[in-house]
Write an enzyme that holds these catalytic residues in place. Structure first.
Site, short mmCIF file in Angstrom:
data_model
loop_
_atom_site.label_atom_id
_atom_site.label_comp_id
_atom_site.label_asym_id
_atom_site.label_seq_id
_atom_site.Cartn_x
_atom_site.Cartn_y
_atom_site.Cartn_z
N GLY A 1 -1.30 10.83 -9.78
CA GLY A 1 -0.15 10.02 -10.14
C GLY A 1 -0.29 9.19 -11.41
O GLY A 1 0.69 8.95 -12.11
N GLU B 1 -8.02 0.60 -9.55
CA GLU B 1 -8.38 -0.26 -8.43
C GLU B 1 -8.10 -1.74 -8.72
O GLU B 1 -7.53 -2.43 -7.88
CB GLU B 1 -9.86 -0.11 -8.05
CG GLU B 1 -10.43 1.30 -8.15
CD GLU B 1 -9.85 2.31 -7.19
OE1 GLU B 1 -9.45 1.91 -6.09
OE2 GLU B 1 -9.79 3.50 -7.56
#
Lengths: 336, 725, 211
Positions: free
Chosen positions: B479, B692
């Protein structure tokens, strides 16, 4: 999904005959709940009677009565000019439910008949009296945050059900004293919405008093004096597209800052849309004020019974009613 | 020598639109379940309805007779998987450290475990037949309740065996020094099990091209590791297994491993010698592809009255299954985040009768930083100090854990930029003191960090006759826009328009690259692409020497030398710098929430997120990644929880109506800022991972904002409204 | 307001299977409403699609302007018809239970969820999918805006978002950021592209382009 036969009846009579005479036939219209249930093997009809082409879609207003055909789509009702001008509470409640796509599919009749969203009902690995009588209610001793706090006092919970009716539309219809018009094997009848949905008792499998093959033709609403001051407040776990933790449909008839009459109905608290007649009484004849509303809202939970995870509803509910009433009255709440 | 910059027009400054945008918006991008095959068959799994016990019997006779059914596979008739050991009689429970084996024996390890698979001609037939398979169980008492079993948590066996494990007990300075501090806090934080729930369910089409040759179109985050795993499982030469994962509809960690359903589909395709398609139903997405584990953390913290941290102890207990360990970084951030002389960490696992967790976006750190950054906020409140000032005061100028300099760190700049853009100076210090239109207003912030990961990666670059470039690497895009970033890197090195670069990935036959996880793709594969394009450019520059004219185009160079194409392959990996510097991405988030005092409803009204990840390769797609992380963090903070009824050991939130993820109406505009300063010590492109740190800390920032709005500290996620009324 | 359907002209029984029809007639014998069989106007050139234990039913449906005459298992949803039978995989299966919006298509111009729509109930309806909204060489304004505003990451919810967005604008529910957020909330995006999607829709709405 179990195999089934797909049938399109020619008219209402034929449709009613097909379902009333068949062992295991179901009407299907929007399908937003039935197809879901069929995929999970909770509904397993042998015959699906498609009624979508029957002439039951009209929304008409004549001499003070709004008649909404059972097949009118939720979105058509919410967008309808008369609904918005004379019954805005209904439009607000419908718009608070589901999503644009689902409202374009779901019909008024189907919305009245949608099943609970209790997780135990939807997963056949759990026992559920509503799905299969006398298997027990997993929610009573389970995770019951979303479950009922009203309408439970007479139930033998082992055989009953603590699930809630999930509809938003029906909460507004309850507040507005809707009449449900049906046609069944015994002919036509008019059912006040208060009588239409059942409390679970020992037959939690039955959500309404409809008989086998009885078809909803329309919903009627009488013109009322509540259209100026209404609010539908839905409390949920995200800002949209979620079922209610609790919801409140409130309507006030206000003349010179005095409440002549009030309607308060709740969603997410009982097996059926729940009218709070005591709260309505406590509001009638009082001036609109935060104090009036707070005192009336406090009455709301007098009869409530809670379970392990839904005790918070006792605290939440009066606040929700207060907030909804303040909104309906156009008052700015003052806190602390 | 020709300056390569003169060879062709340099890259445009503006961000590149997502290179696969057109195929994604037209629905022509093909995801795993969307390849067309003649003779395709449909598989549906039958899963256990108990959490622990044995299968007493399986009656599939009714299902076998159902129309269209081709085969029903279960442990009693499984053709067997070559890589599994021989089944023991009687069956023995697998020890901790054994990957789950599908249709292996009669033992049930968790509710939702695959026990049989039906394959039929159509999807409808397979689904129906699956409902006819009758499984009778011998039920054993299960333990799934984390809180009830928390006393059984222990150090993971693999950690006990490995003295160098980062999850060993850690003590810096004096243990329990917090107790003697002037100001101290102690608090326990809980995050429930949360699920990735990418919008695309996991899916596979398995095709045996020959008796020893397998191709799978599979949703995963690493074609190379999937290839290796399947080769081992089915005892095939690695090169005989081809894994194609061109488009992945989100994963967030759920696709890092090869899960049992993938193996099951391959097994069925082998048995039938026909292509088998298996798409997990949404309910199986809760028990088949891992989750962020239920975790309880206790933080004790001491500080001086002036706000200097004296000591932190951080204990974390995470959930795992009975058959596998799952370790994650939960407590590690507390060692590196702040300059604090005394730090102790403890990490324990609790094995329950559940399926194994896996990494979910910001694994460990999203969990650990919720606790640490909530605790810092609690300490700031106890000190009557601005939480941002508290963080600035305790900024770690070098890595206090490893005693190494940071390769680069612009966290202070992030704090100051974020605060300015957010308007942090307007924050009243006292909780429950800001209001707007009947809502309580709260400002909260938190820091973010995530370790730098770079894995050896190969890439191949091919200059074609028309001057366009093909770059290949067996990396992935779940993505974030891998192809877009890689095109940009290649274009910059080669000095061509990025539109002339085509990046190919998601195919195990391409040059070796790591899977997409741990924010490692750009640092690892981006470096390989950079290096290989340099290599190709050098070859071209060499060829151009002696050519007439001063700036020939690449096409002309090839033409002049009568070459149809020119290629280069390179590998790129870390060097000794890993031991000389401590490498992290850093960031911070500022959040404004409004809370309805009567109903406890929380609305996030504004978010400013600021990241220091070195060089930003393509700002447009990077921004989307940052926004996505914030949205994930808002979900984590306010609504996501997988709730289990422990009497049955079974989730009651097994669909997207009851497992709430944020919807449009939950998410405001999100402001994203980058420091965008290359960190040239980490790799040749100066770029660190972003995926992250975009989510790490967000849940704490939301919780801190809720505290500031209401005066209520919620330490147990999600912050649902009943916790605020 | 919803229009009326001429009920009397509707086909009574869509089953092509004569035996079943007769059985049905017997069941209803004596009611004087024995339904008549329906063979459909396009009984020729029917595309036989693998059926199964359910009696196949004929279906005439327009998909992206192409009229299809099919014979299908009545259990097949519109979503599975598109994806598994017609190879129109642009419409996505996210949850299959009406809880994510990835399967959104237009039926007779309205956005609906194809996962909860039985294909057999779409007789004579006009279905438009993402493949019919725009083409690679001729993108719809919303498709262009989604690319410009980066209104997606993994792309899996995107066709549903786009189909929903087109109707959101047509329905007059795209007047503000807040209104778009509310009326697009039936389309989940796990990558969290929401703000970019909203900006894309707002831009197209404000441009006044036909959607």
């Amino acid at each position: 999904m179990r195999p089934f036969q797909y049938i399109r009846p020619k008219n209402v009579k034929e449709a009613v005959d097909m379902v009333s005479l068949e062992e295991n036939a179901r009407f299907i219209a929007g399908g937003t709940n039935l197809v879901d249930l069929m995929k999970r093997n909770i509904e397993t009809p042998d015959k699906l009677v498609d009624i979508t082409h029957l002439p039951l879609k009209k929304i008409e207003y004549h001499s003070g009565t709004l008649r909404i055909g059972a097949l009118a789509l939720n979105s058509d009702v919410a967008e309808h000019a008369i609904v918005n001008s004379r019954f805005p509470l209904l439009a607000k409640a419908i718009d608070a439910g589901a999503s644009g796509q689902l409202r374009n599919m779901a019909t008024v009749g189907g919305n009245l008949l949608q099943r609970t969203r209790c997780a135990y009902f939807y997963d056949t690995a759990f026992p559920c009296n509503k799905r299969q009588l006398e298997t027990g209610c997993a929610a009573v001793g389970g995770i019951n945050r979303m479950h009922a706090i009203f309408g439970l006092e007479k139930n033998d919970l082992e055989k009953s059900c603590i699930a809630v009716h999930p509809s938003d539309m029906c909460v507004a219809l309850a507040a507005l004293d809707a009449i449900i018009i049906t046609f069944g094997p015994k002919g036509e009848r008019k059912i006040p919405i208060q009588d239409f949905h059942r409390l679970p008792g020992n037959r939690p499998d039955l959500d309404s008093i409809l008989e086998k093959g009885e078809l909803i033709l329309a919903v009627e609403l009488k013109s009322n004096t509540f259209q100026q001051h209404t609010h539908y407040l839905k409390i949920r776990d995200r800002a949209a597209y979620a079922f209610a933790i609790v919801s409140a449909a409130v309507a006030l008839d206000v003349q010179q800052d005095q409440i002549r009459a009030a309607r308060v109905a709740l969603g997410g608290v009982a097996h059926k849309p729940w009218r709070l007649f005591d709260v309505e009484k406590a509001l009638a004849g009082k001036p609109i004020s935060q104090n009036t509303f707070r005192n009336a809202a406090a009455v709301s939970v007098a009869d409530a019974k809670t379970f392990e995870h839904n005790a918070f509803k006792i605290k939440l509910l009066p606040n929700v009613i207060l907030e909804a009433l303040m909104n309906a009255a156009g008052l700015e709440p003052s806190y602390d | 020598m020709i300056n390569p910059k003169n060879i062709h027009a340099s890259e445009p400054d503006a961000s590149l639109d997502r290179v696969d945008g057109p195929v994604k918006v037209t629905g022509t991008a093909k995801y795993s379940a969307e390849y067309q095959f003649g003779q395709l068959t449909y598989a549906v799994l039958v899963t256990s309805s108990i959490a622990k016990g044995k299968i007493k019997s399986i009656n599939a006779s009714k299902a076998e007779k159902a129309p269209g059914v081709l085969t029903i596979i279960h442990h009693l008739n499984s053709p067997g998987i070559p890589g599994y050991p021989v089944v023991k009689q009687p069956a023995e429970r697998a020890p901790l450290g054994t990957a789950f084996r599908v249709f292996y024996d009669e033992l049930i390890y968790f509710n939702g475990q695959p026990v049989a698979m039906v394959v039929a001609e159509t999807f409808e037939q397979a689904v129906h037949a699956a409902s006819l398979v009758q499984v009778v169980y011998e039920v054993e008492e299960h333990q799934t309740d984390f809180e009830a079993n928390i006393s059984k948590a222990e150090m993971a066996p693999s950690v006990r065996r490995s003295k160098n494990s980062p999850f060993q007990d850690y003590d810096r300075g004096t243990t329990d020094a917090w107790k003697n501090a002037e100001v101290k806090i102690s608090a326990t934080y809980t995050i429930p099990t949360q699920h990735h729930q990418p919008l695309e369910p996991h899916a596979i089409i398995a095709v045996w091209e020959a008796a020893d040759k397998l191709t799978v179109y599979d949703k995963n985050q690493g074609v190379k590791s999937a290839q290796g795993n399947l080769a081992q499982t089915f005892k095939l030469p690695r090169e005989n297994v081809k894994v194609i994962s061109k488009f992945i509809g989100g994963a967030f960690g759920s696709g890092i491993r090869v899960w049992p359903h993938t193996v099951a589909a391959v097994l069925a395709a082998k048995k039938l010698n026909r292509p088998v398609k298996l798409v997990l139903g949404r309910e199986l997405m809760f028990t088949s592809v891992g989750y962020r584990p239920y975790t309880v953390q206790k933080i004790e913290m001491g500080a001086t009255k002036a706000g200097m941290l004296i000591a932190i102890t951080h204990e974390g207990i995470g959930q795992t299954s009975q058959y596998e360990e799952h370790l994650e970084r939960t407590i590690l951030a507390s060692r590196a985040m702040y300059a604090c002389p005394n730090v102790s960490t403890r990490y324990r696992l609790l094995s329950l009768d559940v399926n194994t967790p896996t990494w979910m976006r910001g694994p460990g750190d999203a969990t650990g930083m919720f606790a640490l950054e909530s605790a810092v906020d609690e300490m700031a409140f106890a000190l009557n100090m601005d939480p941002l000032e508290m963080r600035l005061k305790n900024h770690a100028d070098s890595d206090p854990e490893r005693n190494l300099p940071w390769s680069a760190k612009s966290l202070k700049a992030c704090y100051l930029l974020g605060a300015e853009k957010f308007g942090w100076k307007n924050r009243a210090l006292a909780p429950r003191s800001m209001k707007s239109n009947g809502w309580l207003v709260g400002y909260g912030m938190a820091s973010s960090l995530y370790g730098f990961h770079r894995h050896p990666s190969k890439a191949k670059a091919i200059m074609l006759a028309d001057g366009s470039v093909v770059v290949q690497s067996a990396t992935m895009d779940i993505g974030p826009g891998t192809g877009t970033a890689m095109s940009r890197i290649a274009a910059k090195v080669l000095g061509v328009n990025p539109r002339k670069v085509r990046f190919e990935m998601g195919d195990s036959s391409l040059p070796d690259a790591p899977g997409q996880n741990g924010s490692s793709t750009i640092p690892s594969v981006g470096s390989a692409v950079h290096v290989v394009c340099e290599s190709l450019r050098n070859k071209l520059v060499t060829l151009a020497e002696g050519m007439p004219g001063t700036s020939p185009s690449y096409a002309n160079i090839l033409k002049y030398h009568n070459l149809s194409q020119l290629e280069a392959t390179e590998e790129s990996k870390s060097g000794p710098e890993r031991d000389q510097y401590s490498m992290y991405s850093f960031g911070c988030h500022f959040v404004e929430v409004h809370v309805k005092p009567l109903t406890g409803e929380v609305h996030v009204k504004k978010v400013v997120t600021c990241a220091d990840v070195g060089k930003i390769i393509n700002e447009k797609t990077a921004r989307s990644q940052s926004i996505g992380g914030v949205v994930g963090g808002i979900g984590m903070a306010l609504m996501e929880a997988s709730v289990m009824d422990h009497r049955y050991g079974r989730y009651i939130t097994s669909d997207l109506a009851s497992y709430h993820i944020p919807v449009h109406a939950d998410i405001p505009q999100i402001e994203v800022h980058y420091i965008d300063k290359p960190d040239m010590l980490v790799n040749p492109i100066g770029s660190k991972g972003l995926g992250e740190i975009a989510i790490v800390g967000v849940a704490a920032a939301v919780a801190n904002a809720v505290f500031h709005a209401t005066g209520k500290r919620v330490r147990e996620l999600p912050i649902t409204l009943e916790k605020l009324i | 307001m919803a229009e009326e359907f001429p009920a009397e002209n509707e086909p009574a029984l869509l089953h092509e299977n004569r035996r079943l029809f007769l059985k049905q007639s017997v069941t209803l014998a004596g009611l004087a409403l024995a339904p008549t069989p329906f063979f459909g106007p396009a009984a020729l050139n029917v595309e036989e699609i693998p059926g199964g234990d359910a009696e196949n039913v004929k279906l005439s449906i327009s998909v992206n302007g192409v009229k299809k005459s099919l014979s299908i298992d009545p259990r097949v949803t519109l979503l599975d018809l598109l994806r598994e039978r017609l190879a129109l995989t642009g419409t996505k299966k996210g949850c299959d239970f009406g809880q994510c919006g990835a399967c959104t298509v237009h039926v007779d111009g309205q956005r609906v969820l194809s996962c909860l729509s039985l294909a057999v109930m779409q007789q004579d309806k006009k279905v438009v999918t993402i493949e019919g909204l725009g083409k690679l060489d001729q993108l719809h304004p919303l498709q262009e805006a989604f690319i410009k505003h980066d209104g997606f990451q993994c792309g899996y919810c995107t066709p549903g978002q786009l189909m929903s967005a087109a109707c959101c604008i047509r329905e007059g529910k795209a007047g503000s950021e807040a209104e778009i957020q509310e009326y697009m909330s039936g389309n989940l995006c796990r990558c969290g592209a929401y703000p970019n999607i909203v900006n894309a829709i707002l831009e197209v709405k404000n441009s006044g382009q036909k959607v």
